[in-house]
Design a protein around this motif. Structure first.
Motif, PDB file in Angstrom:
ATOM      1  N   SER A   1      -1.994   3.626   5.609  1.00 13.15           N
ATOM      2  CA  SER A   1      -1.961   3.410   4.158  1.00 13.15           C
ATOM      3  C   SER A   1      -3.010   4.242   3.435  1.00 13.15           C
ATOM      4  O   SER A   1      -4.092   4.507   3.974  1.00 13.15           O
ATOM      5  N   ASN A   2      -2.699   4.625   2.202  1.00 17.05           N
ATOM      6  CA  ASN A   2      -3.699   5.222   1.328  1.00 17.05           C
ATOM      7  C   ASN A   2      -4.851   4.233   1.164  1.00 17.05           C
ATOM      8  O   ASN A   2      -4.640   3.022   1.076  1.00 17.05           O
TER       9      ASN A   2
ATOM     10  N   GLU B   1       8.254  -0.474   6.741  1.00 14.48           N
ATOM     11  CA  GLU B   1       7.782   0.913   6.674  1.00 14.48           C
ATOM     12  C   GLU B   1       6.427   1.024   5.971  1.00 14.48           C
ATOM     13  O   GLU B   1       5.685   1.968   6.205  1.00 14.48           O
ATOM     14  N   TYR B   2       6.127   0.064   5.106  1.00 15.81           N
ATOM     15  CA  TYR B   2       4.887   0.058   4.334  1.00 15.81           C
ATOM     16  C   TYR B   2       4.208  -1.300   4.487  1.00 15.81           C
ATOM     17  O   TYR B   2       4.878  -2.318   4.668  1.00 15.81           O
ATOM     18  N   THR B   3       2.877  -1.305   4.390  1.00 12.85           N
ATOM     19  CA  THR B   3       2.128  -2.563   4.528  1.00 12.85           C
ATOM     20  C   THR B   3       2.183  -3.360   3.233  1.00 12.85           C
ATOM     21  O   THR B   3       1.710  -2.910   2.188  1.00 12.85           O
ATOM     22  N   VAL B   4       2.753  -4.546   3.311  1.00 16.07           N
ATOM     23  CA  VAL B   4       2.754  -5.501   2.204  1.00 16.07           C
ATOM     24  C   VAL B   4       1.558  -6.425   2.420  1.00 16.07           C
ATOM     25  O   VAL B   4       1.465  -7.077   3.469  1.00 16.07           O
TER      26      VAL B   4
ATOM     27  N   ALA C   1       0.826  -1.201   0.000  1.00 13.21           N
ATOM     28  CA  ALA C   1       0.000   0.000   0.000  1.00 13.21           C
ATOM     29  C   ALA C   1       0.861   1.251   0.000  1.00 13.21           C
ATOM     30  O   ALA C   1       1.803   1.364   0.790  1.00 13.21           O
ATOM     31  N   ALA C   2       0.523   2.188  -0.874  1.00 13.12           N
ATOM     32  CA  ALA C   2       1.189   3.488  -0.870  1.00 13.12           C
ATOM     33  C   ALA C   2       0.728   4.280   0.354  1.00 13.12           C
ATOM     34  O   ALA C   2      -0.326   3.989   0.941  1.00 13.12           O
TER      35      ALA C   2
ATOM     36  N   PHE D   1      -1.972   1.273  -4.546  1.00 17.30           N
ATOM     37  CA  PHE D   1      -1.068   0.164  -4.245  1.00 17.30           C
ATOM     38  C   PHE D   1       0.084   0.178  -5.238  1.00 17.30           C
ATOM     39  O   PHE D   1       0.031   0.832  -6.274  1.00 17.30           O
ATOM     40  N   TYR D   2       1.134  -0.542  -4.909  1.00 19.24           N
ATOM     41  CA  TYR D   2       2.240  -0.695  -5.851  1.00 19.24           C
ATOM     42  C   TYR D   2       2.697  -2.141  -5.878  1.00 19.24           C
ATOM     43  O   TYR D   2       2.499  -2.904  -4.927  1.00 19.24           O
TER      44      TYR D   2
END
Length: 281
Positions: free
Chosen positions: A124-125, A224-227, A111-112, A129-130
């Motif tokens: 998360s936004n 740092e970001y949710t996978v 998630a961006a 997503f990326y």
């Protein structure tokens, strides 16, 4: 007695329905002009999984774009709320579900989000997503905490035992040999850590180290970001999107997406795509 029998039958139906539900999963299909990307989303990131499925089932991802593309890094898209004209300050967010077991291996979906300076909770936004592309990493580079090492180097070079490193560091910096400088710091990492009695490493499992060495990824984003998902097939499609000519990271020719979800037997997903579901405790 008849009432009890009806209750038992009803209970068995509920148990059977629950079991059937657990036996199936949502197969995600992201369709683009370059082809299809198939993916699954992780059960242990339920906020992100449920949100993605809800948006997809409502067709809200459709006609959004992969609007940010960086070859060798990732492709980002799914700006539902921008497409729908919602002011940025009103965009929904999701609570972070950052788990050490989920790292940014090639093909992972994450998630961006906004930066820590305005988003210290790492929320998360609500839609963007990326998909990770990245490169391969050897264990020494992967497991080094570079911000901590850079800070420790300057402390170490103030010591008498650090004068030789200080001289070599200055020479390489002046000559702008930054790759050589990085390699120098990596070779000195354990010595500096021992001297200063500090930790300069990041914790990865042997399996994660192997995956980064063989498949690649973007480890500087880890923790740092949710996978929250993984591509099952279509990494070649991701590579084609990443190779699009861009202006300021935006593809010159839009890459639109259509996202659909289908409930499929987990056994079928494992058989067809070679994916292995984690064993439930």
């Amino acid at each position: 007695m008849r009432t009890l029998s009806k209750f038992l039958i009803f209970g068995l139906i509920l148990i059977s329905s629950w079991a059937c539900g657990k036996d199936k999963d949502y197969l995600i299909t992201i369709s683009t002009r370059h082809g299809e990307i198939k993916a699954v989303l992780f059960d242990d990131t339920p906020e992100h999984k449920n949100n993605f499925i809800t948006l997809a089932e409502a067709g809200r991802f459709d006609s959004t774009q992969f609007h940010r593309v960086i070859q060798g890094f990732m492709v980002q898209g799914g700006d539902v709320f921008g497409k729908e004209g919602l002011p940025a300050q009103q965009w929904p967010t999701l609570p972070a579900e950052i788990l050490p077991k989920h790292v940014h291996i090639r093909g992972m979906i994450a998630a961006a989000r906004q930066g820590d300076n305005i988003n210290p909770q790492k929320r998360s936004n609500g839609s963007q997503f990326y998909i990770v592309q990245g490169r391969t990493y050897e264990e020494l580079e992967l497991t080094t905490d570079f911000p901590a090492l850079q800070k420790a180097v300057f402390q170490y070079m103030q010591l008498g035992s650090g004068q030789a490193l200080k001289k070599e560091y200055s020479r390489l910096f002046e000559e702008q040999k930054f790759d050589s400088l990085t390699n120098l710091l990596l070779t000195k990492r354990d010595e500096i850590a021992k001297t200063l009695n500090i930790k300069l490493t990041k914790d990865y499992t042997p399996e994660q180290i192997k995956a980064y060495a063989e498949l690649g990824g973007t480890p500087h984003l880890d923790f740092e970001y949710t996978v929250f998902g993984q591509v099952l097939s279509g990494l070649d499609v991701v590579d084609k999107i990443a190779a699009e000519p861009t202006s300021r990271e935006v593809p010159n020719q839009p890459v639109f997406m259509k996202v659909t979800v289908e409930k499929v037997s987990r056994k079928k997903i494992e058989k067809e795509f070679g994916y292995v579901y984690p064993v439930s405790n």
